[in-house]
Design a protein around this motif. Structure first.
Motif, PDB file in Angstrom:
ATOM      1  N   MET A 191      34.858  37.627  56.633  1.00 35.44           N
ATOM      2  CA  MET A 191      35.999  36.762  56.356  1.00 35.44           C
ATOM      3  C   MET A 191      37.227  37.621  56.057  1.00 35.44           C
ATOM      4  O   MET A 191      37.140  38.662  55.412  1.00 35.44           O
ATOM      5  CB  MET A 191      35.686  35.847  55.162  1.00 35.44           C
ATOM      6  N   HIS A 192      38.367  37.156  56.530  1.00 37.00           N
ATOM      7  CA  HIS A 192      39.625  37.853  56.292  1.00 37.00           C
ATOM      8  C   HIS A 192      40.421  37.096  55.234  1.00 37.00           C
ATOM      9  O   HIS A 192      40.724  35.910  55.393  1.00 37.00           O
ATOM     10  CB  HIS A 192      40.430  37.940  57.592  1.00 37.00           C
ATOM     11  N   ILE A 193      40.766  37.774  54.134  1.00 34.26           N
ATOM     12  CA  ILE A 193      41.498  37.178  53.017  1.00 34.26           C
ATOM     13  C   ILE A 193      42.889  37.783  52.948  1.00 34.26           C
ATOM     14  O   ILE A 193      43.058  39.001  53.029  1.00 34.26           O
ATOM     15  CB  ILE A 193      40.769  37.430  51.682  1.00 34.26           C
ATOM     16  N   LEU A 194      43.895  36.934  52.800  1.00 37.58           N
ATOM     17  CA  LEU A 194      45.256  37.389  52.539  1.00 37.58           C
ATOM     18  C   LEU A 194      45.575  37.184  51.067  1.00 37.58           C
ATOM     19  O   LEU A 194      45.431  36.081  50.538  1.00 37.58           O
ATOM     20  CB  LEU A 194      46.256  36.605  53.393  1.00 37.58           C
ATOM     21  N   LEU A 195      46.012  38.246  50.393  1.00 43.48           N
ATOM     22  CA  LEU A 195      46.464  38.162  49.006  1.00 43.48           C
ATOM     23  C   LEU A 195      47.988  38.120  48.961  1.00 43.48           C
ATOM     24  O   LEU A 195      48.657  38.848  49.708  1.00 43.48           O
ATOM     25  CB  LEU A 195      45.981  39.362  48.195  1.00 43.48           C
ATOM     26  N   THR A 196      48.517  37.301  48.083  1.00 44.97           N
ATOM     27  CA  THR A 196      49.945  37.254  47.846  1.00 44.97           C
ATOM     28  C   THR A 196      50.168  36.919  46.373  1.00 44.97           C
ATOM     29  O   THR A 196      49.213  36.714  45.619  1.00 44.97           O
ATOM     30  CB  THR A 196      50.633  36.229  48.769  1.00 44.97           C
ATOM     31  N   ASN A 197      51.415  36.865  45.943  1.00 41.53           N
ATOM     32  CA  ASN A 197      51.719  36.495  44.549  1.00 41.53           C
ATOM     33  C   ASN A 197      53.208  36.257  44.402  1.00 41.53           C
ATOM     34  O   ASN A 197      53.952  36.260  45.389  1.00 41.53           O
ATOM     35  CB  ASN A 197      51.232  37.588  43.577  1.00 41.53           C
ATOM     36  N   ASP A 198      53.657  36.062  43.161  1.00 43.00           N
ATOM     37  CA  ASP A 198      55.100  36.020  42.900  1.00 43.00           C
ATOM     38  C   ASP A 198      55.530  37.083  41.894  1.00 43.00           C
ATOM     39  O   ASP A 198      56.699  37.168  41.547  1.00 43.00           O
ATOM     40  CB  ASP A 198      55.556  34.623  42.455  1.00 43.00           C
ATOM     41  N   ASP A 199      54.578  37.890  41.415  1.00 43.88           N
ATOM     42  CA  ASP A 199      54.897  38.942  40.444  1.00 43.88           C
ATOM     43  C   ASP A 199      55.270  40.267  41.104  1.00 43.88           C
ATOM     44  O   ASP A 199      55.708  41.204  40.420  1.00 43.88           O
ATOM     45  CB  ASP A 199      53.705  39.175  39.510  1.00 43.88           C
ATOM     46  N   GLY A 200      55.063  40.373  42.412  1.00 46.90           N
ATOM     47  CA  GLY A 200      55.415  41.594  43.118  1.00 46.90           C
ATOM     48  C   GLY A 200      54.203  42.369  43.604  1.00 46.90           C
ATOM     49  O   GLY A 200      53.102  42.277  43.043  1.00 46.90           O
ATOM     50  N   TYR A 201      54.412  43.119  44.668  1.00 53.01           N
ATOM     51  CA  TYR A 201      53.323  43.834  45.330  1.00 53.01           C
ATOM     52  C   TYR A 201      52.557  44.743  44.384  1.00 53.01           C
ATOM     53  O   TYR A 201      51.328  44.837  44.458  1.00 53.01           O
ATOM     54  CB  TYR A 201      53.889  44.654  46.496  1.00 53.01           C
ATOM     55  N   ASN A 202      53.258  45.425  43.503  1.00 57.41           N
ATOM     56  CA  ASN A 202      52.607  46.389  42.613  1.00 57.41           C
ATOM     57  C   ASN A 202      52.183  45.795  41.274  1.00 57.41           C
ATOM     58  O   ASN A 202      51.754  46.538  40.384  1.00 57.41           O
ATOM     59  CB  ASN A 202      53.541  47.579  42.365  1.00 57.41           C
ATOM     60  N   ALA A 203      52.264  44.488  41.127  1.00 61.72           N
ATOM     61  CA  ALA A 203      51.855  43.853  39.870  1.00 61.72           C
ATOM     62  C   ALA A 203      50.369  44.089  39.626  1.00 61.72           C
ATOM     63  O   ALA A 203      49.565  44.090  40.563  1.00 61.72           O
ATOM     64  CB  ALA A 203      52.157  42.363  39.922  1.00 61.72           C
ATOM     65  N   PRO A 204      49.974  44.275  38.381  1.00 65.39           N
ATOM     66  CA  PRO A 204      48.573  44.593  38.092  1.00 65.39           C
ATOM     67  C   PRO A 204      47.591  43.490  38.481  1.00 65.39           C
ATOM     68  O   PRO A 204      46.443  43.772  38.824  1.00 65.39           O
ATOM     69  CB  PRO A 204      48.559  44.832  36.578  1.00 65.39           C
ATOM     70  N   GLY A 205      48.014  42.222  38.451  1.00 70.68           N
ATOM     71  CA  GLY A 205      47.103  41.134  38.775  1.00 70.68           C
ATOM     72  C   GLY A 205      46.618  41.170  40.214  1.00 70.68           C
ATOM     73  O   GLY A 205      45.416  41.063  40.486  1.00 70.68           O
ATOM     74  N   ILE A 206      47.541  41.350  41.153  1.00 74.32           N
ATOM     75  CA  ILE A 206      47.158  41.371  42.561  1.00 74.32           C
ATOM     76  C   ILE A 206      46.433  42.671  42.907  1.00 74.32           C
ATOM     77  O   ILE A 206      45.493  42.668  43.705  1.00 74.32           O
ATOM     78  CB  ILE A 206      48.392  41.149  43.474  1.00 74.32           C
ATOM     79  N   GLN A 207      46.835  43.760  42.287  1.00 70.59           N
ATOM     80  CA  GLN A 207      46.184  45.039  42.577  1.00 70.59           C
ATOM     81  C   GLN A 207      44.751  45.063  42.034  1.00 70.59           C
ATOM     82  O   GLN A 207      43.841  45.596  42.684  1.00 70.59           O
ATOM     83  CB  GLN A 207      47.006  46.191  41.997  1.00 70.59           C
ATOM     84  N   GLU A 208      44.536  44.472  40.867  1.00 67.85           N
ATOM     85  CA  GLU A 208      43.176  44.399  40.322  1.00 67.85           C
ATOM     86  C   GLU A 208      42.310  43.466  41.163  1.00 67.85           C
ATOM     87  O   GLU A 208      41.137  43.762  41.425  1.00 67.85           O
ATOM     88  CB  GLU A 208      43.212  43.923  38.878  1.00 67.85           C
ATOM     89  N   LEU A 209      42.874  42.361  41.611  1.00 62.79           N
ATOM     90  CA  LEU A 209      42.118  41.439  42.456  1.00 62.79           C
ATOM     91  C   LEU A 209      41.732  42.110  43.771  1.00 62.79           C
ATOM     92  O   LEU A 209      40.595  41.961  44.237  1.00 62.79           O
ATOM     93  CB  LEU A 209      42.932  40.174  42.718  1.00 62.79           C
ATOM     94  N   TYR A 210      42.648  42.860  44.353  1.00 65.59           N
ATOM     95  CA  TYR A 210      42.320  43.585  45.584  1.00 65.59           C
ATOM     96  C   TYR A 210      41.183  44.573  45.340  1.00 65.59           C
ATOM     97  O   TYR A 210      40.226  44.642  46.114  1.00 65.59           O
ATOM     98  CB  TYR A 210      43.554  44.331  46.108  1.00 65.59           C
ATOM     99  N   ARG A 211      41.280  45.330  44.260  1.00 71.03           N
ATOM    100  CA  ARG A 211      40.265  46.343  43.966  1.00 71.03           C
ATOM    101  C   ARG A 211      38.890  45.697  43.790  1.00 71.03           C
ATOM    102  O   ARG A 211      37.885  46.177  44.341  1.00 71.03           O
ATOM    103  CB  ARG A 211      40.644  47.117  42.699  1.00 71.03           C
ATOM    104  N   VAL A 212      38.838  44.596  43.049  1.00 68.95           N
ATOM    105  CA  VAL A 212      37.556  43.944  42.777  1.00 68.95           C
ATOM    106  C   VAL A 212      36.987  43.322  44.054  1.00 68.95           C
ATOM    107  O   VAL A 212      35.780  43.423  44.316  1.00 68.95           O
ATOM    108  CB  VAL A 212      37.723  42.886  41.672  1.00 68.95           C
ATOM    109  N   LEU A 213      37.823  42.674  44.853  1.00 66.87           N
ATOM    110  CA  LEU A 213      37.334  42.084  46.099  1.00 66.87           C
ATOM    111  C   LEU A 213      36.780  43.146  47.038  1.00 66.87           C
ATOM    112  O   LEU A 213      35.754  42.939  47.698  1.00 66.87           O
ATOM    113  CB  LEU A 213      38.453  41.301  46.792  1.00 66.87           C
ATOM    114  N   LYS A 214      37.424  44.289  47.096  1.00 61.60           N
ATOM    115  CA  LYS A 214      36.942  45.363  47.964  1.00 61.60           C
ATOM    116  C   LYS A 214      35.671  45.992  47.413  1.00 61.60           C
ATOM    117  O   LYS A 214      34.819  46.468  48.174  1.00 61.60           O
ATOM    118  CB  LYS A 214      38.023  46.431  48.142  1.00 61.60           C
ATOM    119  N   THR A 215      35.512  45.988  46.107  1.00 62.34           N
ATOM    120  CA  THR A 215      34.338  46.584  45.478  1.00 62.34           C
ATOM    121  C   THR A 215      33.129  45.657  45.535  1.00 62.34           C
ATOM    122  O   THR A 215      31.999  46.104  45.797  1.00 62.34           O
ATOM    123  CB  THR A 215      34.638  46.935  44.006  1.00 62.34           C
TER     124      THR A 215
END
Length: 252
Positions: free
Chosen positions: A1-25
């Motif tokens: 499955m292909h997932i697109l992540l987005t947000n409104d806090d910004g690309y480098n915000a910790p929430g989206i970056q942590e979610l990316y890391r956990v999904l990949k792990t």
């Protein structure tokens, strides 16, 4: 499955970056990112029409890429999918947002609007928020979502799933509740001031009044439950539809 992540806090915000890391792990899904280049909270469903959108490409693990974009959260989703920055995703996740998106606040939320844009483009979407502006540990929320993602997808909900996590350690969570949107009403105060050149400006603040009905997302979070609310893009008031047809049938 292909997932697109987005947000409104910004690309480098910790929430989206942590979610990316956990999904990949924790999963085997392909994960792309298309998010604003900076903070875009409370932009609602606005889109950019009269200025260009600038895109910066970022390398990610595997074949997918990340993109930071100079526009709004909805711009990011539209450009990523309709502008073909990425192949059309199977799922869009917006977040993890720093701060709750509950009740009528969802109408102002860039996080929820980005997810709703995914729905409008035919992609099932989840908006995810951590209901606290001070609590910074996104790990438990990201892990919970990754661990239960397959279960959530079994619902085959074609609309938007609005998911809010208590902003406190996971040991204090009391479970999950399926909720409706509550009512968050602000008693806004606009303080009038003048700048050094005499130009008048206003500073907005105010108090939040929340309803306390048992089945709302607001109450669930207040009681330390995860809140999940099914939503869709059709705002039609179906309860009034036939009555209005009857009322206007012989008047216009």
């Amino acid at each position: 499955m292909h997932i697109l992540l987005t947000n409104d806090d910004g690309y480098n915000a910790p929430g989206i970056q942590e979610l990316y890391r956990v999904l990949k792990t924790k999963t085997k899904h392909d994960v792309s990112i298309a998010a604003p280049e900076g903070q875009r909270s409370a932009t609602g469903h606005s889109i950019t029409l009269f200025t260009p959108l600038f895109v910066t490409e970022h390398s990610l693990e595997g074949p997918c890429k990340g993109f930071s974009i100079s526009g709004t959260p909805s711009d990011c989703v539209k450009l990523a999918i309709q502008g073909k920055l990425i192949p059309k995703p199977d799922l869009l996740i917006s977040g993890i947002n720093q701060g709750a998106n509950l009740g009528t606040d969802i109408f102002y939320s860039g996080t929820v609007s980005a997810a709703m844009e995914g729905v409008l483009l035919g992609v099932p979407s989840i908006a995810v928020s951590l209901a606290n502006f001070e609590y910074k540990d996104f790990g438990p929320s990201a892990t919970y979502l990754a661990d239960h993602l397959d279960l959530l997808l079994k619902l085959q909900h074609k609309g938007l799933m609005n998911l809010n996590f208590p902003g406190k350690p996971q040991t204090q969570w009391r479970g999950l509740k399926v909720t409706r949107l509550g009512k968050a009403i602000y008693e806004n105060i606009f303080e009038k001031r003048s700048d050094p050149r005499g130009r008048v400006y206003f500073w907005q603040s105010g108090n939040l009044i929340r309803d306390c009905e048992d089945d709302t997302d607001l109450t669930a979070i207040q009681d330390d439950f995860i809140s999940v609310t099914p939503m869709h893009s059709d705002l039609t008031d179906f309860a009034s539809l036939q009555a209005w047809k009857d009322f206007f049938s012989d008047k216009l």
